[in-house]
Structures are given as structure tokens and as C-alpha cells.
Design an enzyme around this catalytic site. Sequence first.
Site, short mmCIF file in Angstrom:
data_model
loop_
_atom_site.label_atom_id
_atom_site.label_comp_id
_atom_site.label_asym_id
_atom_site.label_seq_id
_atom_site.Cartn_x
_atom_site.Cartn_y
_atom_site.Cartn_z
N HIS A 88 0.50 -1.43 0.40
CA HIS A 88 0.27 0.04 -0.12
C HIS A 88 0.84 1.33 0.45
CE1 HIS A 88 0.27 -0.32 4.51
NE2 HIS A 88 0.20 1.18 4.47
N ASP A 118 0.25 -8.01 1.27
CA ASP A 118 0.55 -6.26 1.68
C ASP A 118 1.89 -5.98 1.41
OD1 ASP A 118 -0.05 -3.43 1.00
OD2 ASP A 118 0.16 -3.18 3.68
N GLY A 210 2.94 6.62 7.94
CA GLY A 210 4.34 6.68 7.29
C GLY A 210 5.22 5.75 8.13
N ASN A 211 4.64 5.25 9.34
CA ASN A 211 5.64 4.10 9.55
C ASN A 211 5.47 3.16 9.10
OD1 ASN A 211 5.86 5.53 12.63
ND2 ASN A 211 7.23 4.30 12.00
N SER A 212 4.76 2.64 7.97
CA SER A 212 4.46 1.65 7.05
C SER A 212 5.52 1.23 6.24
CB SER A 212 3.06 2.25 6.51
OG SER A 212 1.88 1.79 6.75
N LEU A 261 -6.96 -23.29 -5.77
CA LEU A 261 -7.75 -24.20 -5.43
C LEU A 261 -9.49 -23.80 -6.18
CD1 LEU A 261 -7.16 -27.38 -3.44
CD2 LEU A 261 -6.51 -26.99 -5.61
N GLY A 262 -9.54 -22.56 -4.99
CA GLY A 262 -10.80 -21.94 -5.08
C GLY A 262 -11.93 -22.10 -4.16
#
Length: 684
Positions: A88, A118, A210-212, A261-262
Site C-alpha cells: 500500500h 501487502d 508513514g511508518n508503514s 484451489l478456489g
Amino acid sequence: MPGPRRAAAERAVPAAIACLLATWLASPAAATAVTAADVARVRGAVYPALVNLTVVHERFAEGRALRYPGAGSGVIVTPEGHVLTNYHVAGHTTRIDCTLTDGRVFEAEVLVDDPLTDLSVLRLRAPPGAAPFPYARFGDSSALTVGDPVFAMGNPLALSSSMTQGIVSNTARVFTDFTGSEMAELDLGEGQPSGLLTRWIQHDALILPGNSGGPLVDLQGGIVGINELGGAGFGFAIPSAIAREVLQAALAHGELRRGWLGFTVLPVRRLGLEEGALVASVLAGSPAAAAGVEPGDVLLRLGGEPVAVRFFEEVPLLYQRVAALRPGRQVTLVIDREGERRELQARTEPMPPFQGEEGELRELGLTVQEITPPMALDLGLAEPTGVLITGIRAGSPADAALPRLARQDVLVTVEGSAVQGLAPLRSRLAELAPDGELLVAVRREGEVLLSVVPPPRQPRGAWGGELPRPWVGIRTQVLLPELSRELGWAEGRGFRVTQVYPWTAASEAGLEVGDVVTALDGEALEPARVQDADDLRRRIEELYVGDTVQLTVRRDGRQRTVALPLEPRPPDAEEVPRAVQPELEFAVREATFYDRARRQWPPGVAGVVVTEALRGGWAQMAGLRLDDLILEVDGRPVPDVGAFENVLGEVLAARSRVVRIFLRRGARTHFVLIEPDWEEVSRQ
């Protein structure tokens, strides 16, 4: 693996607040006292490898690409300069700059994006012969226990690097809905679920926006997590075990290769079972569906190994096992269906992306998105063909199509050619005449509709075709009876001068603000209402440029006559040449006489005035504003629209990394530095 259904982060995180508070309050104090030597060791091991990311994000809305700045954190994990950060932060970007703690700045390219966890893997671009990068090593996230000291490093609020300390509050956090009946497929605004494979490390080391993407570090100086989200005393990090796998796949293959596999599952504890996983859904057309798996089955074994999903915390572990299967592999599934054990055979497929590539078709005024199999299921489409219309720009050809096009239409053909994807569609449009109509077909709620898209409108140029009108360089107001009485001239009638334009015959003749014009060529002027404000202008426009008029003027109780030659009225903002700069997404017009008078520009100042800087465009993102007066572009003067177009043509051909705009804003000069992504510009 689950399908495209997802839950927004703002729903998922509050849904778990009650259990988070209980865990946080019950967390014991750190079992290990942290000393200054510990802090120094941790800082020395990881802090030099910390990077501050400044990025240019790209999103699509209103039928066009929008760009805006962003920031985040990352950590270098190889001597070659590979960086781990959040998807992100680095996803959907056109530029990424990384600043190291020693002040060096490097551009970075994305090696792999992984929305499902992510995570993004970047590679710093270093000049030949550059020294190896400082890098940090991984710790063992599986060895963490509640109460262990941890350190969060990053760049909160896009400021310079920082380091905070806390303890582990939970080692296997998942998010569920309020009822605890469904696991939230966390969406951090990227349109793709991020909570399917991950059990987060919850901690209370302070992290802020901002730490992400910054590292979570253990007491031995090893990276045990990549911080993802937090606030209000809570922080959540992706375990380093997952981050290490993503990095290794990126380095080995340049992509993620996951099996699929779904199906989706739920825990079985409420069924009174200690083994298995309850199959909640099976996606049509998936390997699981082909193998005969049905909702309500209890999956007991996967590939010969037992399955035990009693709690939601164990759901990601099963999904990880499926993802670890090599695509194309035959796998045995043992299920229990209403008390009967069955053995099924399934062949894994590569995990499909949840979201297709999105892009802008500038010539049509559309943004469109490729349709993936999961999207096709969400949209109720039999197959993932065509492209989804995600936005229509107001005033564009697409906006004028008949019948009207709409968001969520699926564009299936253009001039008889089937739409196979974004790149082929762009190629097809490039082959067609740019000034012709287009016949397109769209699928809408089961119908296939034909629509005609008109050619683009030609931009409106300068006003023309009229002889110049005569003009006197003053502005006036009606001397109303109430105003006359206050001025001590009870019976006065006329037009009070409110402004005298500089560099005009009126200024040279000595007219002043406060003068009252009472007659024109000996004929009395007797306005009495506000509606009469234009009478003097209309009377003058009945004459001819070059004529001399006699104005009777009252000042300080005395009356005099002023002879003024009629000048041509200067063109206003709607009548001067203008230009649109589609690549950098702004528009300008020539400066007018009125601009110069109103803003009191010094003599000799010449340039073009910004009339539009599209929201999210390259120019607006760089700081260009409406009414800025552009004086130079890349050091070359642009005194008029013609010069502006010539200089911008050379700038576009040169593709400079930075387009330097020198301008006047108010009483000061200023520089705006536009940094377009030229490859992206070429695609649109």
C-alpha cells in the site's frame, strides 16, 4: 483459497477492538529488561538500512489518471539494495525515491508487488561501482512470545527516521467481524484483500502514518516483521517468515508463484469437531469445484496431511498450505460429507490476481480495467472478456457517446474488433483515425448495446472576428442619490471613477479615483439606478477608436473638461489565445492588460497565465496553481502562447527528468519542478 470478496480496513479493525483491548491490557510486562547496550545494538544492526520512501501514487477516477504524493518506510535486506516495504506504500506508483539515513538518495524500481500480503520488493538503482548497501538481517518471527521487547523503525508522518520501543501483545492476530463468524479479508485501500495469508504480530511500539513498511526488530537486531498499520496504541506487523518467502520468490523468479484451489473455509470448533475445516464456499470454475468439493464439506486432509482449523487464527495457515502447492500439481483432498468420507482429486492452478490492470484512454476520456476471473465472478460475467469502464471524464468524447456510456459497462468491441485487454485496446485505438467516430459495443446487465463515440472537440482558440471596440481606461460606479447626499452634493448625477488603469490616456490626462463624470461631449449623464451602471460604456462604444471625446469631470466641487482619445478596448481573459498541455495536464492563456493592472506587475513582465491544473495531474501534483504567471520553462522565456507551445514541444521531445517552471505568484517569483513519468505519459 478465497475469492474476490473483501472487507474494508475501516470495518475490519474496529470489529476486533474489543478483543484487542483485552489482549493489550492483559499483556505482561516485558520479561527482559532492555538496556542502553541493547538499544545501541539494535540501532546499529538495522537503523543504517532504514529508508524513507517518497512516492508518486496513481489512481483512476472521473475518467482520468490522478496522481498524488505519498510516503512510507522500508528496509534494505540485501547488499545489492533490495528493499522490503508495504504494497500500500509502493503499489500503483510511477516513481519511488528512497532516502537512506546517511542522506543518500536513490531511485527504486518495483521488483515484485504482492497485494495478498501487502508487501512489495524494491531494488535500489545504484550507479556502476557503487559500494554495497547497508542491510539488515531477518530474525525468527515464529520464536516471538507475548511480552518480548520489540523496536519499530520508520519515518512517521513522512519525517526523518525514528525508532520506538514496545512489547509484543499478540503473535497471531487475525481480524473477524463483530459476531466472530467471519474472517475479514482486510483491504487497505488497494482494492485487494490483504488478510488471507497473514497472522499479524500485534505490538505497542508507537507507529504512525508513514511508518508503514518499516521493520519491526527483536532484541537481537533481527527483522521479525514489516509494520503495516496501527494507531491508538496498537501496531500490526507482517511476520518476517512471510516477508522472507516473498523476498526469496522475488529474487529467484521475479514473481510470486502460488497454488490455488478456489474454496474458503471456517473453523469447526462450533460444530464440536477438533479436526478438519468447514468449506464455506467454492468458486464456480475453480479446481475445487472441478474436483467436486461442495459447501458444507469438512476438509480433513490436504495432500496427505491432516487439516485442523478450530479457530480463525488457524485459517491463514491452511491458506498458506494451499498457496505453497506448485501450480499444476495433482493433490488429494479427503472430505467428510454428511458422515461419509470421500477422496477427491484436484489439480492446482496459479492463483489469479484479484484485480486487473487499470489505465487511462485519454483520447476517449475513459478509464478502464482488465477483468480477472475473480472480478468476472463478482460482476456476474460468464467469462473475463472485455474491459470494465471505471470512469468517464466530463466533456470527453466518451461523455458525449450516444447512447450514453456508464461506469461498470463492459467494453467488448471497438469498430468490430473484440477487446482482449488494455494493451491491445490501446493498439487498436492507435490504428483508427483520431478525428472519426467510433462504434463500440458494451455489455450492461446482460444486454449488449451499441454506442457511437464522437471525435474529440477541437479546443477553442482566441476570440476573433470583431473590430476593436472604443474604450476609456477607467472603471466607474453609479453616483446614487444616497451617495450624492453623503458627499455633500445632493442633486449630483454622474459616474464616480473607481479605478484609473495605468498606461492609458485616462491616466495620462490626470483622471483620479473619486472624480465624477457628469457629461460626455456636452450631453449630461444622469444615471439614477444601479442598473444604469453600463450606460457610459455603451455610449462610448457607439463611437469609434481614435475619436476624441470630451468628459466633463467634477472634483472637489469644481468642474473641468478633459479631452480623451478613444483607445481600443484590451481583450479580456475570454478573448486571448490559450493552449492546453495534455501531457503535463495543465492549460494556459496569454496575460491580459487587466491582469497586469490588477496584479501591478512591473514593466517588462511577460508570460502566460495558468487557467487549469487538473486535479491529480503532473503539474498540479508539483504545485502549479491557478493564476500563476509562467515566465520561463527550462530556462527559456514564454512571453506568449506561441512561445509556450514551441518550448513545451522541445521539452516533451527531450523528456527531461525535471521540467523547471519559473513563475510569478503574487508579489514573488517561485519555481515549480514537474517530474513526469514519461513512459506513463506515452501510454496514455
